[in-house]
Design a protein around this motif. Sequence first.
Motif, PDB file in Angstrom:
ATOM      1  N   LYS A  22      15.110  57.554  -4.783  1.00 58.49           N
ATOM      2  CA  LYS A  22      15.130  56.748  -5.996  1.00 58.49           C
ATOM      3  C   LYS A  22      16.196  55.681  -5.853  1.00 58.49           C
ATOM      4  O   LYS A  22      17.132  55.830  -5.062  1.00 58.49           O
ATOM      5  CB  LYS A  22      15.327  57.593  -7.252  1.00 58.49           C
ATOM      6  N   TYR A  23      15.997  54.600  -6.595  1.00 57.17           N
ATOM      7  CA  TYR A  23      17.005  53.552  -6.639  1.00 57.17           C
ATOM      8  C   TYR A  23      17.909  53.791  -7.841  1.00 57.17           C
ATOM      9  O   TYR A  23      17.437  54.064  -8.945  1.00 57.17           O
ATOM     10  CB  TYR A  23      16.352  52.168  -6.768  1.00 57.17           C
TER      11      TYR A  23
ATOM     12  N   GLU B  55      20.099  62.871 -13.273  1.00 56.37           N
ATOM     13  CA  GLU B  55      19.053  63.759 -13.795  1.00 56.37           C
ATOM     14  C   GLU B  55      17.727  63.061 -14.051  1.00 56.37           C
ATOM     15  O   GLU B  55      16.676  63.706 -14.041  1.00 56.37           O
ATOM     16  CB  GLU B  55      19.555  64.464 -15.060  1.00 56.37           C
ATOM     17  N   ILE B  56      17.752  61.763 -14.304  1.00 56.22           N
ATOM     18  CA  ILE B  56      16.486  61.072 -14.544  1.00 56.22           C
ATOM     19  C   ILE B  56      15.745  60.905 -13.225  1.00 56.22           C
ATOM     20  O   ILE B  56      16.285  60.392 -12.250  1.00 56.22           O
ATOM     21  CB  ILE B  56      16.725  59.709 -15.218  1.00 56.22           C
ATOM     22  N   ASP B  57      14.513  61.355 -13.246  1.00 53.32           N
ATOM     23  CA  ASP B  57      13.671  61.340 -12.042  1.00 53.32           C
ATOM     24  C   ASP B  57      12.728  60.136 -12.164  1.00 53.32           C
ATOM     25  O   ASP B  57      11.638  60.245 -12.710  1.00 53.32           O
ATOM     26  CB  ASP B  57      12.896  62.654 -11.993  1.00 53.32           C
ATOM     27  N   ALA B  58      13.194  58.987 -11.666  1.00 45.04           N
ATOM     28  CA  ALA B  58      12.381  57.772 -11.771  1.00 45.04           C
ATOM     29  C   ALA B  58      12.618  56.910 -10.540  1.00 45.04           C
ATOM     30  O   ALA B  58      13.608  57.090  -9.830  1.00 45.04           O
ATOM     31  CB  ALA B  58      12.740  56.990 -13.033  1.00 45.04           C
ATOM     32  N   ALA B  59      11.712  55.976 -10.310  1.00 47.14           N
ATOM     33  CA  ALA B  59      11.843  55.094  -9.148  1.00 47.14           C
ATOM     34  C   ALA B  59      13.129  54.280  -9.226  1.00 47.14           C
ATOM     35  O   ALA B  59      13.800  54.064  -8.216  1.00 47.14           O
ATOM     36  CB  ALA B  59      10.629  54.166  -9.056  1.00 47.14           C
TER      37      ALA B  59
ATOM     38  N   ASN C 282      17.110  69.884  -9.428  1.00 44.86           N
ATOM     39  CA  ASN C 282      17.625  68.555  -9.074  1.00 44.86           C
ATOM     40  C   ASN C 282      19.132  68.441  -9.303  1.00 44.86           C
ATOM     41  O   ASN C 282      19.767  67.513  -8.822  1.00 44.86           O
ATOM     42  CB  ASN C 282      16.860  67.503  -9.894  1.00 44.86           C
TER      43      ASN C 282
END
Lengths: 415, 415
Positions: A404-405, B356-360, A19
Amino acid sequence: MGEVRDKAALARAAAARMNTLSTEEKNSALLRMADALIANQESIIEAIQEDLERGRAGGTSESLLDRLKLTEERIMGIAEGLRQIVELPDPVGDKLEAFSRPNGLQIEKIRVPLGVIGMIYEARPNVTVDAAGLCLKTGNAVVLRGGSAAIASNKQIVEVLRKTLADTKMPPDALQLIEDSDRRSVDEMLKLNGLLDVVIPRGGASLIRNVVENATVPVIETGAGICHTYLDESAEPAMASDIALNAKAQRPSVCNAMETLLVHRSFANDHLPSIAGRLRDAGVELRGCEAVRALLPDTADAPAPEYDHEYNDYILNIRIVDSLDEALGHIRQYGTMHSECIVTENAEHAARFMQEIDAAAVYHNASTRFTDGFEFGFGAEIGISTQKLHARGPMGLPALTSTKYRIYGTGQIRG
Amino acid sequence: MGEVRDKAALARAAAARMNTLSTEEKNSALLRMADALIANQESIIEAIQEDLERGRAGGTSESLLDRLKLTEERIMGIAEGLRQIVELPDPVGDKLEAFSRPNGLQIEKIRVPLGVIGMIYEARPNVTVDAAGLCLKTGNAVVLRGGSAAIASNKQIVEVLRKTLADTKMPPDALQLIEDSDRRSVDEMLKLNGLLDVVIPRGGASLIRNVVENATVPVIETGAGICHTYLDESAEPAMASDIALNAKAQRPSVCNAMETLLVHRSFANDHLPSIAGRLRDAGVELRGCEAVRALLPDTADAPAPEYDHEYNDYILNIRIVDSLDEALGHIRQYGTMHSECIVTENAEHAARFMQEIDAAAVYHNASTRFTDGFEFGFGAEIGISTQKLHARGPMGLPALTSTKYRIYGTGQIRG
C-alpha cells in the motif's frame, strides 16, 4: 452452505487484527503451534486412522493412503517446518519505495498482508500446516479447503492449532477450515469477492482448471508444467546426458520434471543413443518423432509422443530438430511457461534462448528440477506460479503480501 | 465471432517479436506513431464526425458527445502523450534480483513484458492511443476493445498507427482493435486463456463488474472508489476544511474523490458548519446522519446517506463519529480500499490510521485526489488498481510487466 461464507467472514474480521501484529507476536504464535502439534500427536494420529479406514473401505490404493499417513516422525517433520518458517524474515512492513514530490508530499510503498487467502488443495495433511504457517507468518487470515480424503486429520489438526492460538496474540479466527467436503463448498469459495482477497489452488490439473474457470476472486495459478530440455549442437555431451537424465528421472511426478527432450540433429546422431540408454536404464519409456524412431530402433513400436500432455511419469517424448529456431518454436507451441532449459556451449544460442523463451524459469546448462522455493533459497514455497501477474515461478513469503502507499502531507490539495 | 480469436492469435505471435525489441526500437516506433497521428489528423477528424452523427441520431447527449470529440488541438495533445511515454524509462530488462546458490547456480530475476494485454474500455478515443502507447512501450502486444460510441474514430486511429508500424521494427500485429461492437466480443475476450495474459478493464462499474465476474483470463481490476476523509478531534481546522473541499469538489466525477466525510463529534460542533458552508457554496448536496441533521438544519430534508454508493457527483455523505475506532470501523465496512484520509495533529491517531486502514493509498493531512500516476510522479497511468494482486494503486509502466528467472549453470543437477 452457510459454513463457507460464515467462516470467510470470521477470517475477514480477524484479518484486521492480523495486520496489527508484530513479527515477534506472529513468530511466538507459530512456535506455540509447532509445540501443540507434537503435544497432541496422539489425537492427530487417531484422526488419520479414521481417514485411512474410510479410504480403504472406499477402495483407495495403498500407495495413495501411504501418502496420507501421519506418523510421529512425520508430525515431528511438520512441526519442524513451522519452526523453519519462524526463522524466515518477515516481509510485512518492508519499505519498498520512498520518495517525495515537488509539492512536499512524502510517499512510501509498504508491504502489507494480502488479507484473507483461500487455499484449495488435495490430499496430504502436511499442506494444511504448511499453508497455515506461511499465510499466518505474513499476517494473513487463511481459509483452508483440503481434500475429503484427509478431512478427519485436517479437522483435528486445525482444532489443535486454533485452541493453541487462543493463548496467543494471534486471533484463532485467522485460521479456518472448511469441513464441508462437497464440491459446492469449493465453488462457493471461488465467488467470495470482498471476503477472500485471493484463491490459491494446489493440486492436480482438474482442480486447478476448475478454480481458474470459475473463480471471480483473483487466483494465483500454480502447477502445470510441460517442461523441455534442448540439447544444442554444441552441448557438452556428458553434461547434456546428466541434465537430461536428472530433469526426467530424478522425480518424474513433479511439475518441474522434463516432458520432452529436444535434440539438435547432429548432436543426436553422435550422442542420443547413449543418453537414451541411460534413460531406459532408469525406467523411462521413450516416445520419439520419426527421426528418433529411425535412430533408436527400439522406440519404433512405442506410442506417438503427446507433446501437449504432462505425463508426470516415467515417460519422455524425444524430438529431433534442425535448429535452435525449431526448438524455440516447439517450446512456444507446447510449453506451459514453467521451466525450460538449453544445454549448449554456444554463448549466442544461450543468450537467445534465455531472452526469447517466455517462461517462469529459463535455464542454461542446469536441470529444470531446480525450480523450487527451497532450491532458490527462499526457505519456503507456497507453490510455483505459472501465471504472469503478481508472482511468477517459485513463491516465497513475499508472494503472500500486497503493498500500500502511505502519503504524508501538510495540508496539500490538488490544484 | 472469428475476429476476436484471430486478432488475439496475431497479437500472440507478434508478442514473441516484441520481446526482442530494444528500447530504442520501441521508442522510435512510438515517435513515428505520434507523427502519423498529426499527419493524418484530417482522416481522424472525419471519422469522429461519423461517430458524432451516429451518436446524435441515437439520442446521445451533447455533453457526452463533447467528450468524444477530436479536434486538431486534442489530436496534438494525444500525440504529445505518446512522446511523453517515449521519455519514460523502459522497465523491461531491469534486473530486480541477482544471487548465487551454494551449488554455483547464478539466478537473476528480470523484468519482462506481460505478453498480450487485453484492454476493454469505454468512450474516448484518446484512451486507444494512450493504452496502445503504454502497452507497446513495455514490449507487449495489445488487443483493444473500445466502446461502440467511438468505433469509427478508433478504427481510423488504429489503421493509421498499424500502417505506420509497417515501416518500423515493431510488428503491426502487436496492435489489434476489435471492431465487433457486440457485447459478445467482450465476453469472448474474457475467456482467451493462452492468447491473452491479462485483461484490464477501464470504465464504469458495470463494465468492470462484467469483466471480473466472467473473465477466466487474469484481470487487473481498476476503478471503483468509495473514498473517505476523517476529520479527527485534533484536526487543524483550516487544513481540514481545505482538504475536505478539495477531496469532494475539485473533480467529483473521478474515483479518488471523497464520497463520505467522517467528522469527530467535538470537531464537528466547532467547525462542521463552516466546512459545510464552503461545500454548499461549491454546489455540493449534503446528506447527513442524524447528528449532522441536528447540527446543520438545512440538511434535515436531504435524502439519507447511501454509504455504500459511489456518487461520482456533487453529493456528499457526512457522518459524525465519537472516536477514531468508529471512523476505522466505518471505513472497513464501506470503503473500497481505494484512497482514505485522516486529518489530524495527533501523531498516534495518524500512525494507527496509516497502519490499520487497508487501502491502496492512505493519506495523512492531504487530499485523496492525489491518487494518480502523474501526481505520484510515474509519468503515466494505465489505471488505478483496486485489487491486491500484482499492482495496487496508480499503475505506471512496471505494472505492465512480469518477471522471469534466468538460471545459469555449469551442469548442475538435483541430488
